[in-house]
Design an enzyme around this catalytic site. Sequence first.
Site, PDB file in Angstrom:
ATOM      1  N   ARG A   9       0.832  -1.216   0.000  1.00 22.82           N
ATOM      2  CA  ARG A   9       0.000   0.000   0.000  1.00 22.82           C
ATOM      3  C   ARG A   9       0.862   1.260   0.000  1.00 22.82           C
ATOM      4  O   ARG A   9       0.965   1.959  -0.996  1.00 22.82           O
ATOM      5  CB  ARG A   9      -0.943  -0.018   1.212  1.00 22.82           C
ATOM      6  CG  ARG A   9      -2.108   0.980   1.116  1.00 22.82           C
ATOM      7  CD  ARG A   9      -1.769   2.389   1.538  1.00 22.82           C
ATOM      8  NE  ARG A   9      -1.357   2.490   2.930  1.00 22.82           N
ATOM      9  CZ  ARG A   9      -0.911   3.609   3.475  1.00 22.82           C
ATOM     10  NH1 ARG A   9      -0.806   4.719   2.745  1.00 22.82           N
ATOM     11  NH2 ARG A   9      -0.520   3.628   4.750  1.00 22.82           N
ATOM     12  N   ASP A  10       1.527   1.531   1.104  1.00 23.26           N
ATOM     13  CA  ASP A  10       2.313   2.753   1.213  1.00 23.26           C
ATOM     14  C   ASP A  10       3.526   2.719   0.295  1.00 23.26           C
ATOM     15  O   ASP A  10       4.005   3.768  -0.149  1.00 23.26           O
ATOM     16  CB  ASP A  10       2.754   2.948   2.667  1.00 23.26           C
ATOM     17  CG  ASP A  10       3.240   4.351   2.955  1.00 23.26           C
ATOM     18  OD1 ASP A  10       2.823   5.285   2.250  1.00 23.26           O
ATOM     19  OD2 ASP A  10       4.043   4.524   3.887  1.00 23.26           O
ATOM     20  N   HIS A 204       6.027   4.629  12.589  1.00 19.84           N
ATOM     21  CA  HIS A 204       6.146   4.577  11.128  1.00 19.84           C
ATOM     22  C   HIS A 204       7.199   5.610  10.718  1.00 19.84           C
ATOM     23  O   HIS A 204       6.930   6.807  10.714  1.00 19.84           O
ATOM     24  CB  HIS A 204       4.790   4.909  10.505  1.00 19.84           C
ATOM     25  CG  HIS A 204       4.737   4.794   9.024  1.00 19.84           C
ATOM     26  ND1 HIS A 204       3.898   3.911   8.369  1.00 19.84           N
ATOM     27  CD2 HIS A 204       5.393   5.448   8.046  1.00 19.84           C
ATOM     28  CE1 HIS A 204       4.054   4.037   7.068  1.00 19.84           C
ATOM     29  NE2 HIS A 204       4.956   4.974   6.845  1.00 19.84           N
ATOM     30  N   HIS A 206      10.265   7.216   8.164  1.00 17.66           N
ATOM     31  CA  HIS A 206      10.856   7.367   6.831  1.00 17.66           C
ATOM     32  C   HIS A 206      12.341   7.689   6.997  1.00 17.66           C
ATOM     33  O   HIS A 206      12.752   8.262   8.017  1.00 17.66           O
ATOM     34  CB  HIS A 206      10.146   8.484   6.052  1.00 17.66           C
ATOM     35  CG  HIS A 206       8.787   8.087   5.564  1.00 17.66           C
ATOM     36  ND1 HIS A 206       8.233   8.582   4.402  1.00 17.66           N
ATOM     37  CD2 HIS A 206       7.867   7.233   6.064  1.00 17.66           C
ATOM     38  CE1 HIS A 206       7.032   8.057   4.218  1.00 17.66           C
ATOM     39  NE2 HIS A 206       6.789   7.229   5.216  1.00 17.66           N
ATOM     40  N   CYS A 237       5.402   9.550   0.408  1.00 18.71           N
ATOM     41  CA  CYS A 237       4.070  10.122   0.589  1.00 18.71           C
ATOM     42  C   CYS A 237       3.770  11.004  -0.600  1.00 18.71           C
ATOM     43  O   CYS A 237       4.505  11.950  -0.874  1.00 18.71           O
ATOM     44  CB  CYS A 237       3.993  10.937   1.873  1.00 18.71           C
ATOM     45  SG  CYS A 237       2.402  11.775   2.096  1.00 18.71           S
ATOM     46  N   ASN A 246      10.207   4.543   2.957  1.00 16.91           N
ATOM     47  CA  ASN A 246       9.924   4.025   4.287  1.00 16.91           C
ATOM     48  C   ASN A 246      11.134   3.266   4.838  1.00 16.91           C
ATOM     49  O   ASN A 246      12.025   2.853   4.097  1.00 16.91           O
ATOM     50  CB  ASN A 246       8.747   3.050   4.222  1.00 16.91           C
ATOM     51  CG  ASN A 246       7.433   3.726   3.965  1.00 16.91           C
ATOM     52  OD1 ASN A 246       6.928   4.437   4.811  1.00 16.91           O
ATOM     53  ND2 ASN A 246       6.862   3.498   2.792  1.00 16.91           N
TER      54      ASN A 246
END
Length: 299
Positions: A9-10, A204, A206, A237, A246
């Site tokens: 997803r991300d 989460h 980065h 993002c 990430n």
Amino acid sequence: MTIWEVGPRDGLQNEKTIVPVEVKAEFIHRLAGAGHRVIEATSFVHPRWVPQLADAEELLELLAGEQRVLPDLPVLVPNERGLDRALSLGVEQIAVFASATETFASKNLNRTLETQWSMFEPTMVRAKEQGLFVRGYLSMCFGDPWEGAVPIEQVVAAGRRLLDLGADQLSLGDTIGTGTPGHVTALLRAFGDAGVGIDKIAVHFHDTYGQALANAYAAWQQGVTTFDASAGGLGGCPYAKSATGNLATEDLVFLFEGLGVRTGVDLDALVETSLWMAERLGRPSPSRVVAALGAESDA
């Protein structure tokens, strides 16, 4: 400890090209085969905003029709319409995405910092009534590209709002990667002082400034046991251009194996999966561990 794998997803939502749905399904199967217990599969955001994930229904239907054992497959939903789509496919876990800053709320959600909650509340209430697990993502917890450093008390207040609305888990996002271990420690302690149990919090990170792995270790020292990561370091993002990849799942697994902590993930199988996906994307993985172990396997 739990790794919340966000690669499908991300990771893929920030790709310039559309990844075929069959490749996405195989990616998820390979991640599951490597031992992942939680894989965030896709998003039900409107295709106009994230065209890379426009095939959300098709992907989940494909996975369901293959009759193969799968782990938990949470999905991101932005509103009640997205929840309706998820429920129609039998989804059991969802996530909503909130902002800790005014500017990002405006740019990403078309809401103010205060009015965003009225968008999430009906979605979260309905999801809980249906017995779903609800995760609350909170972005810009450490720095914002428009506003700079984000006050810790502002982040805590926003996180508390998500939990008060019914979130089972709160994922604190370093969206542009400016967090440092000291900042991570201070923020987590502030949540504790506000009465939020560490068991409710995930992180989460980065890796924009190369701090993601150090930040994960700092969070672990504070008692965090759920870590978001993306296979091969994929992602960023789409609404914050300074956000790079990430935290790579391989790098996180290597760290915890060195600490003697079991993750349940087979590192060699995961590296093979990320190398496979890198071939399909046409570029090398930014993960240091993938680069190192991939080079060893080619030697």
